[in-house]
Design a protein around this motif. Structure first.
Motif, PDB file in Angstrom:
ATOM      1  N   VAL A  89       0.813  -1.212   0.000  1.00  0.00           N
ATOM      2  CA  VAL A  89       0.000   0.000   0.000  1.00  0.00           C
ATOM      3  C   VAL A  89       0.851   1.269   0.000  1.00  0.00           C
ATOM      4  CG1 VAL A  89      -1.979  -1.096   1.116  1.00  0.00           C
ATOM      5  CG2 VAL A  89      -0.183  -0.080   2.533  1.00  0.00           C
TER       6      VAL A  89
ATOM      7  N   SER B 145       2.534   1.161  -4.863  1.00  0.00           N
ATOM      8  CA  SER B 145       1.473   0.155  -4.791  1.00  0.00           C
ATOM      9  C   SER B 145       1.036  -0.333  -6.164  1.00  0.00           C
ATOM     10  CB  SER B 145       0.272   0.743  -4.033  1.00  0.00           C
ATOM     11  OG  SER B 145      -0.856  -0.092  -4.143  1.00  0.00           O
ATOM     12  N   TRP B 146       0.767   0.584  -7.070  1.00  0.00           N
ATOM     13  CA  TRP B 146       0.212   0.235  -8.378  1.00  0.00           C
ATOM     14  C   TRP B 146       1.077  -0.815  -9.070  1.00  0.00           C
ATOM     15  CZ3 TRP B 146      -2.777   4.358 -11.460  1.00  0.00           C
ATOM     16  CH2 TRP B 146      -3.266   3.841 -12.643  1.00  0.00           C
TER      17      TRP B 146
ATOM     18  N   ILE C 231       1.424  -4.221  -7.151  1.00  0.00           N
ATOM     19  CA  ILE C 231       0.245  -5.084  -7.224  1.00  0.00           C
ATOM     20  C   ILE C 231       0.250  -5.908  -8.507  1.00  0.00           C
ATOM     21  CG2 ILE C 231      -2.257  -5.059  -7.477  1.00  0.00           C
ATOM     22  CD1 ILE C 231      -1.304  -4.647  -4.612  1.00  0.00           C
TER      23      ILE C 231
ATOM     24  N   ASP D 154       1.280 -11.527   1.459  1.00  0.00           N
ATOM     25  CA  ASP D 154       1.523 -10.455   0.493  1.00  0.00           C
ATOM     26  C   ASP D 154       2.936  -9.883   0.572  1.00  0.00           C
ATOM     27  OD1 ASP D 154       1.178  -9.264   2.942  1.00  0.00           O
ATOM     28  OD2 ASP D 154      -0.344  -7.824   2.308  1.00  0.00           O
TER      29      ASP D 154
ATOM     30  N   ALA E  12      -2.247   3.739   0.100  1.00  0.00           N
ATOM     31  CA  ALA E  12      -3.327   2.970  -0.530  1.00  0.00           C
ATOM     32  C   ALA E  12      -4.076   2.095   0.477  1.00  0.00           C
ATOM     33  CB  ALA E  12      -2.762   2.111  -1.657  1.00  0.00           C
TER      34      ALA E  12
ATOM     35  N   LYS F 252      -6.855  -1.123   0.058  1.00  0.00           N
ATOM     36  CA  LYS F 252      -6.731  -2.458   0.654  1.00  0.00           C
ATOM     37  C   LYS F 252      -7.984  -2.806   1.470  1.00  0.00           C
ATOM     38  CE  LYS F 252      -3.796  -5.077   3.907  1.00  0.00           C
ATOM     39  NZ  LYS F 252      -4.687  -5.135   5.076  1.00  0.00           N
TER      40      LYS F 252
ATOM     41  N   ASP G 198      -5.376   2.072  -9.788  1.00  0.00           N
ATOM     42  CA  ASP G 198      -4.580   1.183  -8.943  1.00  0.00           C
ATOM     43  C   ASP G 198      -5.384  -0.095  -8.687  1.00  0.00           C
ATOM     44  OD1 ASP G 198      -3.055  -0.079  -7.035  1.00  0.00           O
ATOM     45  OD2 ASP G 198      -2.848   1.667  -5.727  1.00  0.00           O
TER      46      ASP G 198
ATOM     47  N   VAL H 277      -5.112  -2.298  -6.473  1.00  0.00           N
ATOM     48  CA  VAL H 277      -4.898  -2.807  -5.120  1.00  0.00           C
ATOM     49  C   VAL H 277      -6.157  -3.447  -4.544  1.00  0.00           C
ATOM     50  CG1 VAL H 277      -5.347  -0.523  -4.101  1.00  0.00           C
ATOM     51  CG2 VAL H 277      -4.045  -2.223  -2.820  1.00  0.00           C
TER      52      VAL H 277
ATOM     53  N   TYR I 235      -6.683  -6.882  -6.022  1.00  0.00           N
ATOM     54  CA  TYR I 235      -5.715  -7.825  -5.479  1.00  0.00           C
ATOM     55  C   TYR I 235      -6.130  -8.332  -4.106  1.00  0.00           C
ATOM     56  CZ  TYR I 235      -1.268  -9.534  -3.550  1.00  0.00           C
ATOM     57  OH  TYR I 235      -0.304 -10.296  -2.950  1.00  0.00           O
ATOM     58  N   TYR I 236      -6.498  -7.409  -3.217  1.00  0.00           N
ATOM     59  CA  TYR I 236      -6.842  -7.816  -1.861  1.00  0.00           C
ATOM     60  C   TYR I 236      -8.247  -8.414  -1.758  1.00  0.00           C
ATOM     61  CZ  TYR I 236      -2.537  -6.157   0.186  1.00  0.00           C
ATOM     62  OH  TYR I 236      -1.208  -6.010   0.515  1.00  0.00           O
TER      63      TYR I 236
END
Length: 543
Positions: free
Chosen positions: A57, A61-62, A65, A118, A420, A424, A449, A451, A454-455
């Motif tokens: 984060v 981050s971008w 990820i 992660d 970020a 998340k 992004d 993120v 992903y999460y």
């Protein structure tokens, strides 16, 4: 004869004692330098593994990820390293033209062995960073001596940008580590080392360039030393290096040709790092933008290095070591300048891309650290001929303290700021609400992004949908187009729609303010699941 033996015996004993003393001094000298190197490596470990479990984060981050998603897909979908795949462009497959995935693949292996965490990617990157510290030290020792090697390695260990990149889930730490390791092995070979060092050096430099194209800069050092052999009439040695170099370039060109083919022929038709070069914008556009030097300077001062490291590097670059008479050593002492010149040529050709994705500056960090170490050594010793004087040690401690207080600690803290976090949180909320096989649409605070996707531990889309030539960092201008995009994702199987209420695009427009019509449309056609101070989540219903 007996008298002669009696006279010679004390002389022999004295010579043996002197030789033993010299050997012991040499061993103590080597052990001292080894201890210093180990201490520097320990310092590098402390800074690179501090907060190593930080979620993805931070300011990078971008890009992190996307790398993390490729690791996920290697472990969950296919172990074929030639088909890197992200998860933010729908159900897939979402192959992309990317660099050779060393860090993401190693991380996927760790997932397979120990389960998903992660931060595993950060650990892998940090270990590559330690390889860079060691290889940089040994290269500098061959070029400028052990004391310069200590200073350069310590500068790299404490440099804010190097710490940040070496502890980020990015391909760049592998690129620099392998490139620097390859240069060290080749320099050892060139200086008279064993012949088996050449194929090892070729493999390492090649993998560095495959990890990311800026690694090709290391090839400039190899080319330079090959030219030195040609000038010395050592045609045989130069020819062997030339053949190995052609083999390396053929492998690198083949892989990137495949990556371009993959990105052009498979959805979402995306090739990473394919814009911002001088041939894209044109030479005069680069001149008009002054080669993005203002952006590079702001990054250097406010984020990556700070004034202490920049000033030390300037001093070291301005005052080179004294020239030596030995031609071989003179050639070796030029290597830092060759590396810096090659990196500058790369910058002039790719300034738009480098300044937009600042981790690409990592290729500069080896020569910058060498010059920074040189500058620190000059300021610490001044006119002293020895570094063992108390005054020299005190000045060195002051230089390190200023660098830590003014650059390393504040800048690393800034770069690792969890910007970020709300993205998340959105992803985790989506993960709580998803059912097996669900696809999500997510808008993180920094629009584009991935993120939150992903999460969510699911596949899905960023919004606006990204990939190819589409700009997914800016909201479309009108509601009708945005609703049409949403309906298209619904038709492709989107199940959940989530947005962070502070989601803002590149034009500083908030989603909840700019797309009121989209929210009204969702209120009518979807089921609202979450409406908190930070998040808005809907379950999309089929028409």
């Amino acid at each position: 004869m007996a008298d002669v033996r009696e006279l010679n015996q004390p002389e022999g004993q004295q010579y043996q004692q002197q030789a033993t003393g010299r050997n012991m001094a040499a061993r103590n000298y080597l052990s001292l330098h080894t201890a210093i190197l180990l201490g520097i490596l320990f310092i590098a470990i402390v800074f690179r593994f501090h907060k190593i479990t930080l979620p993805l984060v931070d300011g990078f981050s971008w890009r992190e990820i996307s790398t993390a998603m490729m690791a996920d897909n290697f472990q969950q979908r296919s172990w074929n390293i030639f088909f890197p795949e992200v998860s933010w462009t729908g159900p897939g497959p979402s192959y992309q033209g990317r660099e050779f995935q060393i860090i993401s693949y190693v991380t996927a292996l760790l997932y397979q062995l120990f389960g998903w965490h992660d931060w595993f990617g950060r650990v892998v990157a940090a270990f590559f960073g330690l390889v860079t510290v060691f290889s940089l030290h040994r290269v500098t020792a061959l070029c400028w001596g052990e004391m310069h090697a200590h200073a350069a390695a310590l500068a790299y260990a404490l440099m804010p940008a190097a710490i940040m990149i070496d502890s980020s889930f990015l391909p760049d730490p592998a690129m620099l580590a392998l490139a620097t390791l390859g240069v060290w092995l080749f320099v050892k070979y060139w200086a008279g080392g064993s012949g088996w060092l050449l194929p090892l050096a070729t493999a390492s430099v090649s993998l560095g360039a495959l990890s990311k194209p800026p690694g090709l800069v290391a090839g400039a050092v190899v080319f330079y030393l090959m030219v030195c052999w040609i000038l010395e009439k050592k045609q045989k040695q130069a020819t062997v290096v030339f053949v190995w170099g052609l083999l390396s370039l053929a492998i690198i060109a083949s892989y990137y040709s495949w990556a371009i083919y993959l990105g052009r022929n498979y959805p979402p038709y995306h090739i990473a790092g394919s814009g911002g070069y001088i041939w894209d914008h044109g030479f005069w556009a680069y001149v008009k933008n002054r080669f993005y030097f203002k952006s590079a300077w702001n990054t250097a001062v406010l984020w990556f290095y700070g004034y202490p490291f920049l000033m030390l590097s300037a001093v070291g670059l301005w005052i080179p070591p004294r020239s030596v008479e030995d031609l071989k050593q003179r050639a070796l002492s030029t290597i830092p300048y060759v590396w810096m010149a090659a990196a500058m040529i790369l910058y002039l050709a790719a300034a738009g891309e480098i300044t937009a994705n600042v981790w690409n500056f990592h290729i500069f960090h080896v020569p910058l650290a060498i010059f920074c170490g040189r500058g620190a050594l000059l300021l610490a010793t001044l006119s002293s001929r020895t570094v063992l004087k108390p005054a020299v040690a005190l000045r060195a401690i002051c230089i390190v303290a200023v660098a830590l207080a003014w650059s390393t600690l504040p800048l690393v803290r800034t770069m690792k700021k969890p910007v970020a976090t709300k993205g998340k949180l959105l992803g985790e909320e989506l993960a709580r609400l998803t059912q097996p096989g669900d696809l999500v649409v997510a808008i993180a605070p920094d629009v584009g992004d991935p993120v939150a996707v992903y999460y969510s531990r699911a596949r899905g889309w960023v919004f606006p949908p990204g990939g190819g030539d589409a700009d997914w960092s800016t909201f479309v201008a009108d509601e009708a187009t945005a609703i049409a995009q949403l309906d298209e994702l619904r038709a492709q199987g989107a199940d959940l729609f989530g947005v962070a209420k502070n989601a803002t695009d590149q034009q500083n427009r908030r989603f909840v303010e700019h797309h009121v019509g989209v929210i009204d449309y969702l209120d009518k056609t979807a089921t609202k699941l979450v409406d908190s101070n930070d998040l808005l989540v809907y379950r999309i219903t089929r028409p």
